[in-house]
Design an enzyme around this catalytic site. Structure first.
Site, PDB file in Angstrom:
ATOM      1  N   HIS A  29       0.841  -1.206   0.000  1.00  0.00           N
ATOM      2  CA  HIS A  29       0.000   0.000   0.000  1.00  0.00           C
ATOM      3  C   HIS A  29       0.876   1.256   0.000  1.00  0.00           C
ATOM      4  CE1 HIS A  29      -3.169  -2.619   2.209  1.00  0.00           C
ATOM      5  NE2 HIS A  29      -3.627  -2.409   0.996  1.00  0.00           N
ATOM      6  N   LYS A  53     -17.290  -5.912   7.657  1.00  0.00           N
ATOM      7  CA  LYS A  53     -16.039  -6.675   7.664  1.00  0.00           C
ATOM      8  C   LYS A  53     -15.503  -6.800   9.086  1.00  0.00           C
ATOM      9  CE  LYS A  53     -13.341  -6.701   3.408  1.00  0.00           C
ATOM     10  NZ  LYS A  53     -12.168  -6.129   2.727  1.00  0.00           N
ATOM     11  N   ARG A 102      -1.959  -6.141  -8.178  1.00  0.00           N
ATOM     12  CA  ARG A 102      -0.822  -7.004  -7.876  1.00  0.00           C
ATOM     13  C   ARG A 102      -0.646  -8.077  -8.933  1.00  0.00           C
ATOM     14  NH1 ARG A 102      -3.018  -8.281  -2.038  1.00  0.00           N
ATOM     15  NH2 ARG A 102      -4.799  -8.366  -3.417  1.00  0.00           N
ATOM     16  N   SER A 141      -3.006  -7.709   3.093  1.00  0.00           N
ATOM     17  CA  SER A 141      -3.287  -7.497   4.522  1.00  0.00           C
ATOM     18  C   SER A 141      -3.717  -8.807   5.162  1.00  0.00           C
ATOM     19  CB  SER A 141      -4.401  -6.457   4.698  1.00  0.00           C
ATOM     20  OG  SER A 141      -4.001  -5.225   4.173  1.00  0.00           O
TER      21      SER A 141
END
Ligand code: PNS
Length: 174
Positions: A29, A53, A102, A141
């Site tokens: 990030h 979440k 990514r 993450s």
């Protein structure tokens, strides 16, 4: 010639949002933040306050981490939002969302979000993709949390001060 109204707002063109969960912010990030901060005059990194979440860090904690990590980048502001990104972007008069890609596995998800945002905003919110630097392409993450939960080494995934905070969370949780 195609005329795009919002592109005439020169000031707004120089601003971008980098939205995300950032639970926690990784070196991947941070790499995107640094590169986007060079491309845009103003970059707002904004944490999605997603109640659905199950996050490890509260929104306030995630914002603090991002603020600490970006304290030497004068054109970067850290904020949080809830609801739709297009509504938040409209409130801030920002027309560009920055996202990192990514691998090909990110593409389908990111394409869907980008196209939804463009459609829902009538073209007022577009997305710019930056390809993640190769050394961080494997990072997420979720994997940082999983590695830390099993006492693995996350020193290559997040800044040192973030690693300490992540380990602390798992010590408290245990
Ligand atoms: O870091 P993440 O979890 O991959 O980020 C996803 C994020 C925050 C960019 C995306 O979920 C989002 O913008 N959510 C806000 C709600 C919204 O606008 N949804 C419409 C697009 S599908």
């Amino acid at each position: 010639m195609i005329k795009i109204e919002y592109l005439e707002e020169i000031d707004a063109m120089n601003a971008a949002i980098y939205p995300g969960s950032f639970d926690p912010m990784t070196l991947g990030h941070l790499d995107i933040i640094k590169r986007a901060s060079i491309m845009f005059d103003e970059l707002t990194v904004s944490v999605l306050d997603n109640k659905a979440k199950n996050a490890l860090f509260s929104v306030g904690e995630r914002v603090s981490i991002l603020k600490e990590a970006t304290k030497d980048l004068p054109n970067v502001t850290v904020d949080s939002f809830n609801g739709l990104l297009i509504d938040y972007a409209r409130q801030k008069s920002i027309h560009i969302s920055v996202r990192g890609l990514r691998a090909i596995t990110d593409f389908e998800y990111e394409l869907q979000i980008a196209q939804t945002n463009r459609k829902l905003s009538n073209g007022e919110l577009d997305t710019v993709f930056l390809t993640t630097s190769l050394e961080y392409a494997y990072l997420s993450s979720s994997s940082v949390k999983e590695i830390a939960a099993f006492h693995g080494d996350i020193s290559q995934c997040v800044p040192d001060f973030v690693a300490e905070l992540v380990y602390k969370k798992f010590r408290v949780v245990e």
